[in-house]
Design a protein around this motif. Structure first.
Motif, PDB file in Angstrom:
ATOM      1  N   ARG A  30       0.855  -1.184   0.000  1.00 45.13           N
ATOM      2  CA  ARG A  30       0.000   0.000   0.000  1.00 45.13           C
ATOM      3  C   ARG A  30       0.894   1.238   0.000  1.00 45.13           C
ATOM      4  O   ARG A  30       1.867   1.312   0.740  1.00 45.13           O
ATOM      5  N   LEU A  32       0.791   5.491   0.242  1.00 43.60           N
ATOM      6  CA  LEU A  32       0.054   6.696   0.595  1.00 43.60           C
ATOM      7  C   LEU A  32       0.828   7.899   0.081  1.00 43.60           C
ATOM      8  O   LEU A  32       2.008   8.068   0.398  1.00 43.60           O
ATOM      9  N   ASP A  33       0.170   8.716  -0.746  1.00 40.41           N
ATOM     10  CA  ASP A  33       0.731  10.002  -1.146  1.00 40.41           C
ATOM     11  C   ASP A  33       0.261  11.000  -0.095  1.00 40.41           C
ATOM     12  O   ASP A  33      -0.925  11.324  -0.021  1.00 40.41           O
ATOM     13  N   LYS A  34       1.178  11.473   0.739  1.00 41.55           N
ATOM     14  CA  LYS A  34       0.812  12.329   1.868  1.00 41.55           C
ATOM     15  C   LYS A  34       0.360  13.719   1.438  1.00 41.55           C
ATOM     16  O   LYS A  34      -0.317  14.398   2.201  1.00 41.55           O
ATOM     17  N   THR A  36      -1.550  14.368  -1.468  1.00 40.48           N
ATOM     18  CA  THR A  36      -2.901  14.305  -2.036  1.00 40.48           C
ATOM     19  C   THR A  36      -3.857  13.451  -1.207  1.00 40.48           C
ATOM     20  O   THR A  36      -5.062  13.520  -1.398  1.00 40.48           O
ATOM     21  N   GLY A  37      -3.313  12.599  -0.331  1.00 41.44           N
ATOM     22  CA  GLY A  37      -4.146  11.696   0.453  1.00 41.44           C
ATOM     23  C   GLY A  37      -4.551  10.453  -0.313  1.00 41.44           C
ATOM     24  O   GLY A  37      -5.325   9.648   0.192  1.00 41.44           O
ATOM     25  N   ASP A  38      -4.037  10.269  -1.520  1.00 36.66           N
ATOM     26  CA  ASP A  38      -4.389   9.099  -2.334  1.00 36.66           C
ATOM     27  C   ASP A  38      -3.724   7.839  -1.799  1.00 36.66           C
ATOM     28  O   ASP A  38      -2.539   7.837  -1.479  1.00 36.66           O
ATOM     29  N   LEU A  39      -4.517   6.758  -1.711  1.00 35.84           N
ATOM     30  CA  LEU A  39      -4.016   5.430  -1.349  1.00 35.84           C
ATOM     31  C   LEU A  39      -4.048   4.559  -2.593  1.00 35.84           C
ATOM     32  O   LEU A  39      -5.006   4.610  -3.364  1.00 35.84           O
ATOM     33  N   GLN A  40      -3.018   3.745  -2.761  1.00 35.49           N
ATOM     34  CA  GLN A  40      -2.960   2.841  -3.899  1.00 35.49           C
ATOM     35  C   GLN A  40      -2.444   1.497  -3.412  1.00 35.49           C
ATOM     36  O   GLN A  40      -1.398   1.432  -2.761  1.00 35.49           O
ATOM     37  N   ASP A  41      -3.181   0.428  -3.698  1.00 38.59           N
ATOM     38  CA  ASP A  41      -2.702  -0.921  -3.409  1.00 38.59           C
ATOM     39  C   ASP A  41      -2.117  -1.496  -4.694  1.00 38.59           C
ATOM     40  O   ASP A  41      -2.742  -1.414  -5.757  1.00 38.59           O
ATOM     41  N   GLY A  53       3.851   6.598  -8.035  1.00 42.05           N
ATOM     42  CA  GLY A  53       4.088   8.026  -7.939  1.00 42.05           C
ATOM     43  C   GLY A  53       5.475   8.337  -8.456  1.00 42.05           C
ATOM     44  O   GLY A  53       5.845   7.928  -9.556  1.00 42.05           O
ATOM     45  N   TYR A 107       5.837  10.144   0.547  1.00 43.51           N
ATOM     46  CA  TYR A 107       5.177   8.841   0.434  1.00 43.51           C
ATOM     47  C   TYR A 107       5.406   7.968   1.658  1.00 43.51           C
ATOM     48  O   TYR A 107       6.460   8.001   2.270  1.00 43.51           O
TER      49      TYR A 107
END
Length: 117
Positions: A30, A32-34, A36-41, A53, A107
């Protein structure tokens, strides 16, 4: 505190304590782009790498307690920045992501579980 935890793990291993583990064929990580707040698995097979990213994340291997694939996974991960320089290389533990964490201003990356099929 981190030193005490690592010392405890090493002491346990030296005292004959060892958990039998199985090796997965990949892992779910997982990101986390701190900003934008986007989470990506992201699912990676052992030996694979993927851009996440502005980072490149490489998975060497993932292990889990034998007979318990949903148990406490740990994965050997290398994270590189845009210059190709490693910003992290080591074991990440699913149940203790802060024990050996990526220290990056933008990140966070951590292991969720191993893949077994």
């Amino acid at each position: 505190m981190r030193g005490l935890l690592l010392a405890g793990l090493l002491l346990g291993a030296s005292a004959g304590w060892a958990e039998t583990v199985s090796r997965g064929n990949g892992a779910v990580l997982r990101v986390l782009d701190k900003l934008t707040g986007d989470l990506q698995d992201v699912e990676l097979a052992d030996g694979d790498a993927a851009p996440m990213g502005r980072l490149q994340v490489e998975l060497a291997e993932c292990r889990y307690p034998e007979g318990n694939p949903s148990g406490d996974a740990y994965a050997f991960v290398t994270v590189r920045d845009t210059t190709g320089e490693p910003v992290f290389s080591g074991w990440m533990i699913a149940s203790s992501p802060a024990l050996n964490a990526l220290d990056h201003p933008r990140y966070d990356v951590w292991v969720i579980r191993c893949k077994t099929s």
